[in-house]
Design a protein around this motif. Structure first.
Motif, PDB file in Angstrom:
ATOM      1  N   GLY A   1     -23.074  57.910  -1.226  1.00 27.79           N
ATOM      2  CA  GLY A   1     -24.311  58.370  -1.845  1.00 27.79           C
ATOM      3  C   GLY A   1     -25.188  57.264  -2.366  1.00 27.79           C
ATOM      4  N   GLU A   2     -24.933  56.024  -1.966  1.00 27.53           N
ATOM      5  CA  GLU A   2     -25.717  54.897  -2.455  1.00 27.53           C
ATOM      6  C   GLU A   2     -26.845  54.566  -1.472  1.00 27.53           C
ATOM      7  OE1 GLU A   2     -23.306  51.716  -3.925  1.00 27.53           O
ATOM      8  OE2 GLU A   2     -21.742  53.082  -4.624  1.00 27.53           O
ATOM      9  N   GLN A   3     -27.876  53.880  -1.981  1.00 32.09           N
ATOM     10  CA  GLN A   3     -29.047  53.576  -1.188  1.00 32.09           C
ATOM     11  C   GLN A   3     -28.888  52.214  -0.511  1.00 32.09           C
ATOM     12  OE1 GLN A   3     -31.678  55.808  -0.678  1.00 32.09           O
ATOM     13  NE2 GLN A   3     -30.112  57.092  -1.608  1.00 32.09           N
ATOM     14  N   VAL A   4     -29.202  52.179   0.772  1.00 33.69           N
ATOM     15  CA  VAL A   4     -28.966  50.986   1.581  1.00 33.69           C
ATOM     16  C   VAL A   4     -30.219  50.643   2.373  1.00 33.69           C
ATOM     17  CG1 VAL A   4     -27.532  49.957   3.388  1.00 33.69           C
ATOM     18  CG2 VAL A   4     -26.536  51.659   1.830  1.00 33.69           C
ATOM     19  N   ARG A   5     -30.568  49.359   2.365  1.00 33.08           N
ATOM     20  CA  ARG A   5     -31.590  48.834   3.267  1.00 33.08           C
ATOM     21  C   ARG A   5     -30.909  47.884   4.241  1.00 33.08           C
ATOM     22  NH1 ARG A   5     -35.476  46.232  -0.956  1.00 33.08           N
ATOM     23  NH2 ARG A   5     -33.960  47.089  -2.417  1.00 33.08           N
ATOM     24  N   VAL A   6     -31.140  48.076   5.530  1.00 32.87           N
ATOM     25  CA  VAL A   6     -30.585  47.198   6.561  1.00 32.87           C
ATOM     26  C   VAL A   6     -31.727  46.403   7.167  1.00 32.87           C
ATOM     27  CG1 VAL A   6     -29.324  47.061   8.737  1.00 32.87           C
ATOM     28  CG2 VAL A   6     -28.703  48.804   7.043  1.00 32.87           C
ATOM     29  N   LEU A   7     -31.618  45.079   7.108  1.00 33.75           N
ATOM     30  CA  LEU A   7     -32.655  44.196   7.616  1.00 33.75           C
ATOM     31  C   LEU A   7     -32.198  43.593   8.941  1.00 33.75           C
ATOM     32  CD1 LEU A   7     -33.363  42.181   4.323  1.00 33.75           C
ATOM     33  CD2 LEU A   7     -34.111  44.501   4.932  1.00 33.75           C
ATOM     34  N   SER A   8     -33.076  43.630   9.933  1.00 33.58           N
ATOM     35  CA  SER A   8     -32.776  43.014  11.225  1.00 33.58           C
ATOM     36  C   SER A   8     -34.090  42.676  11.911  1.00 33.58           C
ATOM     37  CB  SER A   8     -31.942  43.946  12.116  1.00 33.58           C
ATOM     38  OG  SER A   8     -32.678  45.110  12.436  1.00 33.58           O
ATOM     39  N   ARG A   9     -34.001  41.874  12.920  1.00 37.65           N
ATOM     40  CA  ARG A   9     -35.224  41.455  13.612  1.00 37.65           C
ATOM     41  C   ARG A   9     -35.943  42.628  14.263  1.00 37.65           C
ATOM     42  NH1 ARG A   9     -36.711  36.347  15.112  1.00 37.65           N
ATOM     43  NH2 ARG A   9     -34.614  35.598  14.622  1.00 37.65           N
ATOM     44  N   SER A  10     -35.178  43.599  14.779  1.00 38.44           N
ATOM     45  CA  SER A  10     -35.785  44.701  15.528  1.00 38.44           C
ATOM     46  C   SER A  10     -35.882  45.999  14.750  1.00 38.44           C
ATOM     47  CB  SER A  10     -34.986  44.946  16.819  1.00 38.44           C
ATOM     48  OG  SER A  10     -33.639  45.249  16.523  1.00 38.44           O
ATOM     49  N   GLY A  11     -35.303  46.059  13.544  1.00 39.67           N
ATOM     50  CA  GLY A  11     -35.325  47.309  12.803  1.00 39.67           C
ATOM     51  C   GLY A  11     -34.374  48.323  13.404  1.00 39.67           C
ATOM     52  N   GLY A  12     -34.548  49.576  13.082  1.00 40.71           N
ATOM     53  CA  GLY A  12     -33.655  50.614  13.587  1.00 40.71           C
ATOM     54  C   GLY A  12     -34.111  51.982  13.151  1.00 40.71           C
ATOM     55  N   ILE A  13     -33.280  52.968  13.430  1.00 38.63           N
ATOM     56  CA  ILE A  13     -33.592  54.362  13.110  1.00 38.63           C
ATOM     57  C   ILE A  13     -32.986  54.704  11.748  1.00 38.63           C
ATOM     58  CG2 ILE A  13     -33.284  56.766  13.808  1.00 38.63           C
ATOM     59  CD1 ILE A  13     -33.044  55.751  16.691  1.00 38.63           C
ATOM     60  N   ASP A  14     -33.821  55.166  10.825  1.00 37.47           N
ATOM     61  CA  ASP A  14     -33.334  55.533   9.496  1.00 37.47           C
ATOM     62  C   ASP A  14     -32.370  56.714   9.583  1.00 37.47           C
ATOM     63  OD1 ASP A  14     -34.978  53.571   8.515  1.00 37.47           O
ATOM     64  OD2 ASP A  14     -36.499  54.947   7.729  1.00 37.47           O
ATOM     65  N   ARG A  15     -31.376  56.689   8.691  1.00 33.25           N
ATOM     66  CA  ARG A  15     -30.418  57.780   8.568  1.00 33.25           C
ATOM     67  C   ARG A  15     -30.282  58.120   7.087  1.00 33.25           C
ATOM     68  NH1 ARG A  15     -28.255  58.204  13.527  1.00 33.25           N
ATOM     69  NH2 ARG A  15     -28.213  56.356  14.871  1.00 33.25           N
ATOM     70  N   PRO A  16     -29.669  59.246   6.753  1.00 35.18           N
ATOM     71  CA  PRO A  16     -29.549  59.597   5.336  1.00 35.18           C
ATOM     72  C   PRO A  16     -28.919  58.455   4.528  1.00 35.18           C
ATOM     73  CG  PRO A  16     -28.920  61.468   6.691  1.00 35.18           C
ATOM     74  CD  PRO A  16     -29.133  60.323   7.626  1.00 35.18           C
ATOM     75  N   GLY A  17     -29.653  57.980   3.544  1.00 35.60           N
ATOM     76  CA  GLY A  17     -29.173  56.912   2.689  1.00 35.60           C
ATOM     77  C   GLY A  17     -29.361  55.517   3.239  1.00 35.60           C
ATOM     78  N   ILE A  18     -29.783  55.400   4.495  1.00 34.25           N
ATOM     79  CA  ILE A  18     -29.909  54.086   5.143  1.00 34.25           C
ATOM     80  C   ILE A  18     -31.330  53.925   5.679  1.00 34.25           C
ATOM     81  CG2 ILE A  18     -29.080  52.533   6.949  1.00 34.25           C
ATOM     82  CD1 ILE A  18     -26.440  54.068   6.909  1.00 34.25           C
ATOM     83  N   ARG A  19     -32.030  52.911   5.188  1.00 35.65           N
ATOM     84  CA  ARG A  19     -33.378  52.609   5.637  1.00 35.65           C
ATOM     85  C   ARG A  19     -33.353  51.294   6.401  1.00 35.65           C
ATOM     86  NH1 ARG A  19     -38.330  50.698   1.777  1.00 35.65           N
ATOM     87  NH2 ARG A  19     -39.978  50.655   3.360  1.00 35.65           N
ATOM     88  N   HIS A  20     -33.920  51.268   7.595  1.00 37.08           N
ATOM     89  CA  HIS A  20     -33.970  50.067   8.417  1.00 37.08           C
ATOM     90  C   HIS A  20     -35.339  49.405   8.304  1.00 37.08           C
ATOM     91  CE1 HIS A  20     -30.191  50.122  10.783  1.00 37.08           C
ATOM     92  NE2 HIS A  20     -30.213  51.422  10.502  1.00 37.08           N
ATOM     93  N   LEU A  21     -35.339  48.087   8.142  1.00 36.70           N
ATOM     94  CA  LEU A  21     -36.575  47.320   8.082  1.00 36.70           C
ATOM     95  C   LEU A  21     -36.520  46.193   9.109  1.00 36.70           C
ATOM     96  CD1 LEU A  21     -36.961  46.905   4.207  1.00 36.70           C
ATOM     97  CD2 LEU A  21     -38.126  48.571   5.673  1.00 36.70           C
ATOM     98  N   ALA A  22     -37.613  45.994   9.825  1.00 44.58           N
ATOM     99  CA  ALA A  22     -37.718  44.882  10.764  1.00 44.58           C
ATOM    100  C   ALA A  22     -38.169  43.643  10.002  1.00 44.58           C
ATOM    101  CB  ALA A  22     -38.699  45.216  11.883  1.00 44.58           C
ATOM    102  N   VAL A  23     -37.277  42.656   9.898  1.00 44.82           N
ATOM    103  CA  VAL A  23     -37.552  41.449   9.120  1.00 44.82           C
ATOM    104  C   VAL A  23     -37.016  40.242   9.873  1.00 44.82           C
ATOM    105  CG1 VAL A  23     -37.113  40.226   6.946  1.00 44.82           C
ATOM    106  CG2 VAL A  23     -37.394  42.712   6.941  1.00 44.82           C
ATOM    107  N   ASP A  24     -37.818  39.210   9.967  1.00 40.92           N
ATOM    108  CA  ASP A  24     -37.357  37.944  10.519  1.00 40.92           C
ATOM    109  C   ASP A  24     -36.691  37.169   9.386  1.00 40.92           C
ATOM    110  OD1 ASP A  24     -36.928  35.450  11.576  1.00 40.92           O
ATOM    111  OD2 ASP A  24     -38.994  35.109  12.219  1.00 40.92           O
ATOM    112  N   ALA A  25     -35.361  37.012   9.459  1.00 37.00           N
ATOM    113  CA  ALA A  25     -34.632  36.372   8.367  1.00 37.00           C
ATOM    114  C   ALA A  25     -35.017  34.912   8.199  1.00 37.00           C
ATOM    115  CB  ALA A  25     -33.128  36.489   8.598  1.00 37.00           C
TER     116      ALA A  25
END
Length: 315
Positions: free
Chosen positions: A24-48
């Motif tokens: 039930g915790e909130q998660v942001r996933v960072l990657s170059r290409s991003g992704g498809i959001d899912r419950p509790g998981i938000r994807h962001l396209a970010v160049d590290a």
């Protein structure tokens, strides 16, 4: 509720995200290409490699997990230092804990048995890069600027481990189908293999426990097995009789011929010692501190076989 940021959406980062979201915790996933959001998981396209973009994407984080890896050994020297520095800056700015996914490359080639206290004294270029990353992180920790820990694993296997894993597609698929397999290095040398769900669980564990900060840990990992023993186990668990047929691919072919088309294989010249001799990690300190036991190898391989069969059916 803690706010978690994960850099990298590979097999480890994705598993960490799934574990945290299931709680039930909130998660942001960072990657170059991003992704498809899912419950509790938000994807962001970010160049590290873009420090400002990475800091902005980490805003509000309580724990940051570095689960990224450059696409090939030949890119480590250029890509790792700025990313590692930016992650430290982000953790410092947010007063967040930084959990680093590490490996065993920093240990010298003559180390056959490794604990989390073994010195990082390799002369190899890739291991030295990882050692410097850890030294810089610990220096900031000791200065009171940031909380850091590193969780080191040996070679991954499990659901999601594909082409670049030793116990990946070129190993699992033929054995599941009852065919022979070829391996790098000595097929009878004992080797520690870390199960991907155990790696992810270890990262989540240390990220939520104040006893973890300021030192490195080894992922809970089952007793070592040789490549031949792993092959025999896969064949048996897949329902085939008799031992696996295992052959050895010579290093001149791996590095010289295959490496001409796959640059990351050329980097194995530095790490071939991991496969030519015993390569064993001790994770008892993690288990003694946090109580987490490694998944048994047969149980882990059974789940991995199931994943491969489902993947093949879906394809």
């Amino acid at each position: 509720m803690p706010n978690h940021v994960i850099l990298g959406k590979g097999q480890v980062g994705s598993t960490v995200a799934a574990i945290l979201a299931s709680r039930g915790e909130q998660v942001r996933v960072l990657s170059r290409s991003g992704g498809i959001d899912r419950p509790g998981i938000r994807h962001l396209a970010v160049d590290a490699g873009d420090r400002d973009a990475l800091l902005a994407a980490c805003r509000g984080a309580d724990v940051i997990y570095n689960c990224a890896n450059p696409s090939g050994y030949h890119r480590w020297a250029a890509e790792w230092p700025p990313v590692a520095a930016a992650l430290l800056d982000a953790a410092e700015a947010e007063q967040a804990g930084l959990v680093i996914t590490g490996n065993l490359y920093g240990y010298a080639p003559d180390r056959r048995y490794m604990t989390a206290d073994t010195p990082l004294d390799t002369a190899g270029a890739k291991g030295a890069i990882r050692a410097r990353m850890w030294d810089e992180a610990v220096a900031r920790h000791r200065a009171g600027r940031v909380r850091v820990t590193e969780v080191r694993a040996s070679d991954y296997f499990g659901p999601g481990a594909l082409a670049n894993a030793m116990i990946g597609e070129r190993f699992m698929r033929p054995l599941i189908e009852g065919r022979s397999v070829s391996v790098f290095g000595d097929p009878d040398a004992p080797h520690s293999f870390s199960y991907i769900p155990d790696v992810a669980r270890a990262l989540v564990r240390v990220g939520g426990d104040d006893r973890s900060w300021g030192r490195a840990w080894h992922v809970p990992t089952a007793p070592p097995r040789s490549s031949r023993q792993m092959a025999d186990a896969v064949r048996r668990l897949a329902g085939h009789d008799g031992p696996a047929k295992v052959s050895r691919v010579p290093w001149w072919f791996v590095i010289g011929v295959m490496g001409a088309f796959r640059p990351h294989l050329r980097g194995m010249a530095e790490t071939r010692h991991q496969w030519d001799a015993p390569y064993v990690m001790d994770s008892s300190d993690f288990t003694g501190t946090f109580g987490d036991e490694p998944t048994g190898t047969d149980e882990a391989l059974t789940e991995t076989i199931r994943w491969w069969r489902e993947r093949a059916a879906g394809a």
